[in-house]
Design an enzyme around this catalytic site. Sequence first.
Site, PDB file in Angstrom:
ATOM      1  N   ARG A 156       0.861  -1.190   0.000  1.00 38.86           N
ATOM      2  CA  ARG A 156       0.000   0.000   0.000  1.00 38.86           C
ATOM      3  C   ARG A 156       0.891   1.232   0.000  1.00 38.86           C
ATOM      4  O   ARG A 156       1.888   1.269   0.725  1.00 38.86           O
ATOM      5  CB  ARG A 156      -0.864   0.052   1.269  1.00 38.86           C
ATOM      6  CG  ARG A 156      -1.999  -0.920   1.277  1.00 38.86           C
ATOM      7  CD  ARG A 156      -2.513  -1.078   2.685  1.00 38.86           C
ATOM      8  NE  ARG A 156      -1.438  -1.544   3.565  1.00 38.86           N
ATOM      9  CZ  ARG A 156      -1.548  -1.637   4.891  1.00 38.86           C
ATOM     10  NH1 ARG A 156      -2.647  -1.256   5.489  1.00 38.86           N
ATOM     11  NH2 ARG A 156      -0.543  -2.080   5.620  1.00 38.86           N
ATOM     12  N   CYS A 262      -4.336   2.045  -8.194  1.00 44.06           N
ATOM     13  CA  CYS A 262      -4.541   0.589  -8.293  1.00 44.06           C
ATOM     14  C   CYS A 262      -6.003   0.172  -8.392  1.00 44.06           C
ATOM     15  O   CYS A 262      -6.423  -0.403  -9.396  1.00 44.06           O
ATOM     16  CB  CYS A 262      -3.898  -0.089  -7.098  1.00 44.06           C
ATOM     17  SG  CYS A 262      -2.175   0.359  -6.931  1.00 44.06           S
TER      18      CYS A 262
HETATM   19  C1  UGA Z   1      -4.011  -0.996  -2.773  1.00 43.54           C
HETATM   20  C2  UGA Z   1      -4.016  -2.314  -1.988  1.00 43.54           C
HETATM   21  O1  UGA Z   1      -4.440  -2.066  -0.646  1.00 43.54           O
HETATM   22  C3  UGA Z   1      -2.643  -2.957  -1.978  1.00 43.54           C
HETATM   23  O2  UGA Z   1      -2.704  -4.224  -1.340  1.00 43.54           O
HETATM   24  C4  UGA Z   1      -2.184  -3.147  -3.420  1.00 43.54           C
HETATM   25  O3  UGA Z   1      -0.885  -3.673  -3.490  1.00 43.54           O
HETATM   26  C5  UGA Z   1      -2.185  -1.815  -4.142  1.00 43.54           C
HETATM   27  O4  UGA Z   1      -3.519  -1.257  -4.088  1.00 43.54           O
HETATM   28  C6  UGA Z   1      -1.779  -2.048  -5.564  1.00 43.54           C
HETATM   29  O5  UGA Z   1      -2.491  -2.767  -6.280  1.00 43.54           O
HETATM   30  O6  UGA Z   1      -0.704  -1.614  -5.958  1.00 43.54           O
HETATM   31  P1  UGA Z   1      -3.242   1.522  -2.257  1.00 43.54           P
HETATM   32  O7  UGA Z   1      -3.869   1.864  -3.573  1.00 43.54           O
HETATM   33  O8  UGA Z   1      -1.894   2.037  -1.943  1.00 43.54           O
HETATM   34  O9  UGA Z   1      -3.149  -0.083  -2.103  1.00 43.54           O
HETATM   35  O10 UGA Z   1      -4.187   2.075  -1.132  1.00 43.54           O
HETATM   36  P2  UGA Z   1      -5.257   1.502  -0.093  1.00 43.54           P
HETATM   37  O11 UGA Z   1      -4.768   1.711   1.271  1.00 43.54           O
HETATM   38  O12 UGA Z   1      -5.696   0.146  -0.446  1.00 43.54           O
HETATM   39  O13 UGA Z   1      -6.466   2.517  -0.341  1.00 43.54           O
HETATM   40  C7  UGA Z   1      -7.126   2.603  -1.597  1.00 43.54           C
HETATM   41  C8  UGA Z   1      -8.262   3.589  -1.542  1.00 43.54           C
HETATM   42  O14 UGA Z   1      -9.326   3.087  -0.750  1.00 43.54           O
HETATM   43  C9  UGA Z   1      -7.892   4.953  -0.955  1.00 43.54           C
HETATM   44  O15 UGA Z   1      -8.474   5.960  -1.755  1.00 43.54           O
HETATM   45  C10 UGA Z   1      -8.516   4.922   0.424  1.00 43.54           C
HETATM   46  O16 UGA Z   1      -8.855   6.212   0.885  1.00 43.54           O
HETATM   47  C11 UGA Z   1      -9.743   4.086   0.170  1.00 43.54           C
HETATM   48  N1  UGA Z   1     -10.253   3.402   1.395  1.00 43.54           N
HETATM   49  C12 UGA Z   1      -9.501   2.461   2.013  1.00 43.54           C
HETATM   50  C13 UGA Z   1     -11.509   3.716   1.869  1.00 43.54           C
HETATM   51  O17 UGA Z   1     -12.224   4.570   1.316  1.00 43.54           O
HETATM   52  N2  UGA Z   1     -11.981   3.047   2.982  1.00 43.54           N
HETATM   53  C14 UGA Z   1     -11.264   2.104   3.603  1.00 43.54           C
HETATM   54  O18 UGA Z   1     -11.762   1.532   4.608  1.00 43.54           O
HETATM   55  C15 UGA Z   1      -9.987   1.809   3.133  1.00 43.54           C
END
Ligand code: UGA
Length: 432
Positions: A156, A262
Site C-alpha cells: 500500500r 490501483c
Molecule cells: C491498494 C491495496 O491495498 C494494496 O494491497 C495493493 O498492493 C495496491 O492497491 C496495488 O495494487 O498496488 P493503495 O492503492 O496504496 O493499495 O491504497 P489503499 O490503502 O488500499 O487505499 C485505496 C483507496 O481506498 C484509498 O483511496 C482509500 O482512501 C480508500 N479506502 C480504504 C476507503 O475509502 N476506505 C477504507 O476503509 C480503506
Amino acid sequence: MSKLCVIGTGYVGLVTGTCFADLGNQVTCMDIDENRISLLNQGVMPIYEPGLEQLVVQNVKAGRLFFTTDYAAALKDVDFAFIAVGTPSGDEGEADLQYVRQAAEAIADLVNKPVVVVNKSTVPVGTGDWVADIIRKRRNGRPLEFSVASNPEFLREGSAINDFMMPDRVVLGSEDRKAAEAVAELYAALRCQILITDLRTAEMIKYASNAFLATKISFINEIANICEELGADVRQVAAGMGLDKRIGPAFLDAGLGWGGSCFPKDVKALAHMAVLHGSQPQLLQAVMDINRMQRRRLVMKLRKALGNLDEKTIGILGISFKPNTDDLRDAPAIEVIHLLQLEGAKIQAYDPQGMENAAKILKNVKLCQNPYQVAEGADALVLATEWNEFKQLDFARIRDLMARPIIMDGRNLWDPQHLRELGFHYTGVGRP
Ligand code: UGA
C-alpha cells in the site's frame, strides 16, 4: 546474495528493488525516464513514501543498490529480472501492456545466462505466458534458459516498506516450480507465508484481492447511504460488523470512496477481462458505480446546504487519494473539485504532501499553505483525505475564518458533537 534487476522505478519497482537490496541482494533499478534516474542517483525520491529515502541512501552507500537508464548494464549477469513497469488503463479499461512488452524484449535481447523473469506489474491473466512467448520469439532460436514467474505485489502506498518487510503473504506463480522456489528464497528472510500456484492463478489472486477490497469499501459506502436515510451510524455499524472474524474490521471506513493508482485501474481491468471472455461482472460494475456516486453525493449535500454552488467558495482539505502519499491519481478530491467547478464554485485547497503534484494538474484552484488559509472566506469546508495533520485543528479559529460554518467531513474524521457545539453545521458520511 542474488543479482537482481528491477525494470521500472515507479512505486512498486522502487520499493521492491530497495527492499531486496536491504535484504542483502545486489539490485539495479532501471528506468527509461532519465530525469527520474538522475534524481535517484542524487538521492532525491521521485515519490513521497515514508522511510524510502533513508533506505535508498543507505543501500546505495552500502554498494547494493544502483540506478541506471541502460538496459544492458542493468541486465548484466542477473539471476532475476523483475518487471515492475506501469500498466495504465487503455481506452476500454484494459491494461496497456506496451511497457511490459518493451521490458520482455530487452530481457530477450540482453540476457545470456539462466534467468527467472519475475512479473510484479499488475497484468491481465495470461500475461505471464505472453511474456514467455515474446522472449522465445525474440530469441529467434538463440538458446536462453529462462522461466517466467508472477509475483503480484500487495504494497500500500504510505506503508509500502512495512508491507514489503512484513507481508501477510507472498504469492508466486509459475509453471516451473523450481523457478518459483528460487524466487521464494529471496523472501526467505521475511519468514512469511508463501503461496506457490500456477502462473494464471497468481495473476488472478492480485486482481481478485484488489477487487475484493474495493468491494468491501463500496459495500460499506452503500450501507452508509442507507444509514443516512434510517438514522444509524455507519462507523458503529462497521465496528460491530468488523468484530466478526469472518468479516474483519479493515477496509470498512465509509467516505468518498476508493481512488489511487490501483483499485480504479484494476477493478476496471478485471471487469474488462470478464466481459471479453463472456462473463457479466455485475458485482464489479456495481462496485464501480457506487464509488463514482459517492463523490457525487458529497456535491449534492453541498448543493443542498448552500442552495446552489455558483460563486460559492469551497475549501478542500486533502487532495492526495489517501493520507501519507503525494499521489493524486484518481483521488476522490480531484473529482470532487472538478464537479464543484462545473457548478461554478471557487476552490481553495491544501494537502500536506500533494501540493507540487496539485499545481501540475489542478486549474483555477487557489493552492493554500495550510488548513486555516483554506478556511478563510469559505462557504463550506470539505475534508477529502484524512491526514493526521487534520485531526486536531483549531476549529474555533476555523469557524471565525469561514464565511459560513458548514463542514462536510468526507472521511468521518471529526467529532460531530464537538463541531456542532462550536456552531458548525456538520455532515459526515453515514452518520445521523
Ligand atoms: C491498494 C491495496 O491495498 C494494496 O494491497 C495493493 O498492493 C495496491 O492497491 C496495488 O495494487 O498496488 P493503495 O492503492 O496504496 O493499495 O491504497 P489503499 O490503502 O488500499 O487505499 C485505496 C483507496 O481506498 C484509498 O483511496 C482509500 O482512501 C480508500 N479506502 C480504504 C476507503 O475509502 N476506505 C477504507 O476503509 C480503506
